[in-house]
Design a protein around this motif. Structure first.
Motif, PDB file in Angstrom:
ATOM      1  N   UNK A  12       7.342  -9.954   1.433  1.00  0.00           N
ATOM      2  CA  UNK A  12       6.233  -9.765   0.503  1.00  0.00           C
ATOM      3  C   UNK A  12       6.632 -10.279  -0.879  1.00  0.00           C
ATOM      4  N   UNK A  13       5.605 -10.503  -1.699  1.00  0.00           N
ATOM      5  CA  UNK A  13       5.787 -10.856  -3.099  1.00  0.00           C
ATOM      6  C   UNK A  13       4.952  -9.902  -3.934  1.00  0.00           C
ATOM      7  N   UNK A  14       5.521  -9.398  -5.024  1.00  0.00           N
ATOM      8  CA  UNK A  14       4.771  -8.559  -5.943  1.00  0.00           C
ATOM      9  C   UNK A  14       4.122  -9.430  -7.013  1.00  0.00           C
ATOM     10  N   UNK A  15       2.837  -9.187  -7.278  1.00  0.00           N
ATOM     11  CA  UNK A  15       2.087  -9.896  -8.301  1.00  0.00           C
ATOM     12  C   UNK A  15       1.424  -8.866  -9.215  1.00  0.00           C
ATOM     13  N   UNK A  16       0.865  -9.270 -10.350  1.00  0.00           N
ATOM     14  CA  UNK A  16       0.151  -8.309 -11.188  1.00  0.00           C
ATOM     15  C   UNK A  16      -1.022  -7.642 -10.487  1.00  0.00           C
ATOM     16  N   UNK A  17      -1.524  -8.268  -9.411  1.00  0.00           N
ATOM     17  CA  UNK A  17      -2.656  -7.703  -8.667  1.00  0.00           C
ATOM     18  C   UNK A  17      -2.240  -6.967  -7.412  1.00  0.00           C
ATOM     19  N   UNK A  18      -0.926  -6.804  -7.209  1.00  0.00           N
ATOM     20  CA  UNK A  18      -0.470  -6.032  -6.067  1.00  0.00           C
ATOM     21  C   UNK A  18       0.434  -6.820  -5.144  1.00  0.00           C
ATOM     22  N   UNK A  19       0.542  -6.358  -3.903  1.00  0.00           N
ATOM     23  CA  UNK A  19       1.430  -6.950  -2.908  1.00  0.00           C
ATOM     24  C   UNK A  19       0.740  -8.116  -2.218  1.00  0.00           C
ATOM     25  N   UNK A  20       1.443  -9.245  -2.106  1.00  0.00           N
ATOM     26  CA  UNK A  20       0.987 -10.369  -1.292  1.00  0.00           C
ATOM     27  C   UNK A  20       1.864 -10.439  -0.049  1.00  0.00           C
ATOM     28  N   UNK A  21       1.231 -10.508   1.116  1.00  0.00           N
ATOM     29  CA  UNK A  21       1.940 -10.489   2.386  1.00  0.00           C
ATOM     30  C   UNK A  21       2.463 -11.884   2.722  1.00  0.00           C
ATOM     31  N   UNK A  22       3.743 -11.960   3.162  1.00  0.00           N
ATOM     32  CA  UNK A  22       4.349 -13.202   3.587  1.00  0.00           C
ATOM     33  C   UNK A  22       4.558 -13.230   5.083  1.00  0.00           C
ATOM     34  N   UNK A  23       5.609 -13.918   5.521  1.00  0.00           N
ATOM     35  CA  UNK A  23       5.859 -14.081   6.946  1.00  0.00           C
ATOM     36  C   UNK A  23       6.373 -12.793   7.560  1.00  0.00           C
ATOM     37  N   UNK A  24       6.107 -12.656   8.855  1.00  0.00           N
ATOM     38  CA  UNK A  24       6.676 -11.534   9.591  1.00  0.00           C
ATOM     39  C   UNK A  24       8.131 -11.851   9.891  1.00  0.00           C
ATOM     40  N   UNK A  25       9.018 -10.909   9.603  1.00  0.00           N
ATOM     41  CA  UNK A  25      10.457 -11.085   9.788  1.00  0.00           C
ATOM     42  C   UNK A  25      10.955 -10.444  11.075  1.00  0.00           C
ATOM     43  N   UNK A  26      10.299  -9.392  11.536  1.00  0.00           N
ATOM     44  CA  UNK A  26      10.727  -8.700  12.761  1.00  0.00           C
ATOM     45  C   UNK A  26       9.586  -7.852  13.276  1.00  0.00           C
TER      46      UNK A  26
END
Length: 347
Positions: free
Chosen positions: A333-347
């Motif tokens: 995930x990445x944190x932004x001023x608007x909240x969490x952005x979902x990235x790739x699934x790791x497991x």
């Protein structure tokens, strides 16, 4: 057949480990290679992993005391461990099913139940609350700060408490107030002293019905006891870039194909940065019967020490709610001023 824990041997692949309400605590040295005897009693198990993919045998780190307010035969829910002022604090939800509670008339809510709803749903609130226990090591044993009472209000059917500090550094316990008692579940917070004793009355943060996504167009509210739109589960707080405050939480939405409603992970944002809000609800973060997540920062090597300045980059949650097979999933995930952005699934 319901999930059964794997045999007590090392290692266990993540996909074989039954997992509700996961919580990951990065530590410098985990006892990943140790073999522990089969746990006895009712309590909290901790699993250890060097890479999040394989996990060592579970170890019993907390047992529900027989002289506490809770029923020692009732399994704890949603355990999480926080490193806190040089010690470790376990927050978990205990139960006393035989101690019934009155329903609470929720102030300010516009939600009501029809006569048909009352016939369909059963509301029987009983004593449930989050407790705090402390230890000098994350492997325990953890001991309750107060065996006589929960940290959430005694007359509230509460669950999923999590520790946090507000924008002034003051400690709080943020928790969910059960829809079983109040119909329209809420997220609330209790102020704490530095010694983690309750220090005041609970503060209301928001209601489940404030989300905008619980019913898809054309969806039919399922006629089950889930009462899907009104659940609040698993609050978790994170400081956002720019100074805002984010909160992960989980609920249900009506969706064809999910008899009990579709469990989803969502988030709320306090743009002021204050724990007291106001809180704005965001869109669903993870769908498909997945939720009750938390954020942490992965350790990439023994030299990658986690500290308070390192932003979380990983989300763990469970998928398979209301099915015989519930497992953890891990995402970047990445944190932004608007909240969490979902990235790739790791497991």
């Amino acid at each position: 057949m319901p999930d059964q824990p794997p045999p007590a041997s090392h290692p266990h692949p993540l996909a074989t480990v039954p997992c509700h309400d996961p919580y990951v605590l990065p530590v410098a040295d985990g006892a990943t290679g140790a073999e522990y005897p089969a746990p006895e009693g009712t309590g909290v198990l901790a699993w250890w992993s060097p890479d999040l993919l394989t996990w060592g045998s579970p170890r019993l780190v907390f047992t529900v005391p027989r002289d506490s307010w809770a029923d020692p035969a009732a399994a704890p829910w949603a355990p999480e461990v926080h490193e806190w002022d040089g010690r470790y604090v376990l927050a978990t939800t205990l139960h006393h099913p035989g101690d019934t509670l009155p329903p609470v008339r929720q102030r300010g809510t516009r939600l009501t139940l029809s006569h048909a709803d009352h016939d369909r749903y059963t509301f029987a609130p009983s004593r449930r609350g989050t407790v705090l226990a402390v230890a000098d090591d994350p492997s325990g044993p953890f001991e309750l700060l107060d065996p006589t009472a929960s940290h959430t209000p005694r007359d509230f059917m509460a669950l999923d408490g999590t520790l946090t500090r507000d924008e002034h550094g003051r400690p709080w316990l943020v928790y969910a107030h059960e829809r079983v008692q109040i119909i329209n579940g809420t997220i609330e917070a209790v102020p704490l002293e530095e010694e983690l004793r309750p220090a005041g009355e609970p503060v209301h943060l928001f209601r489940a019905s404030e989300d905008s996504w619980f019913a898809r167009p054309g969806a039919v509210v399922p006629s089950t006891q889930a009462l899907a739109p009104y659940v609040t589960d698993g609050p978790q707080l994170m400081r956002l870039p720019g100074g805002g405050l984010g909160m992960l939480w989980a609920s249900y939405r009506t969706e064809p194909g999910f008899e009990s409603g579709e469990y989803v992970e969502t988030q709320a944002i306090s743009r002021s940065g204050s724990l007291l809000g106001p809180w704005e609800q965001s869109e669903v973060l993870v769908a498909g019967n997945a939720g009750h997540g938390m954020l942490f920062r992965r350790r990439r090597s023994s030299n990658d020490a986690t500290n308070d300045d390192d932003a979380p980059d990983t989300l763990v949650l469970h998928r398979g709610m209301n099915t015989p097979r519930v497992r953890a999933e891990i995402y970047a995930v990445t944190l932004t001023p608007s909240g969490v952005e979902l990235g790739e699934r790791l497991a």
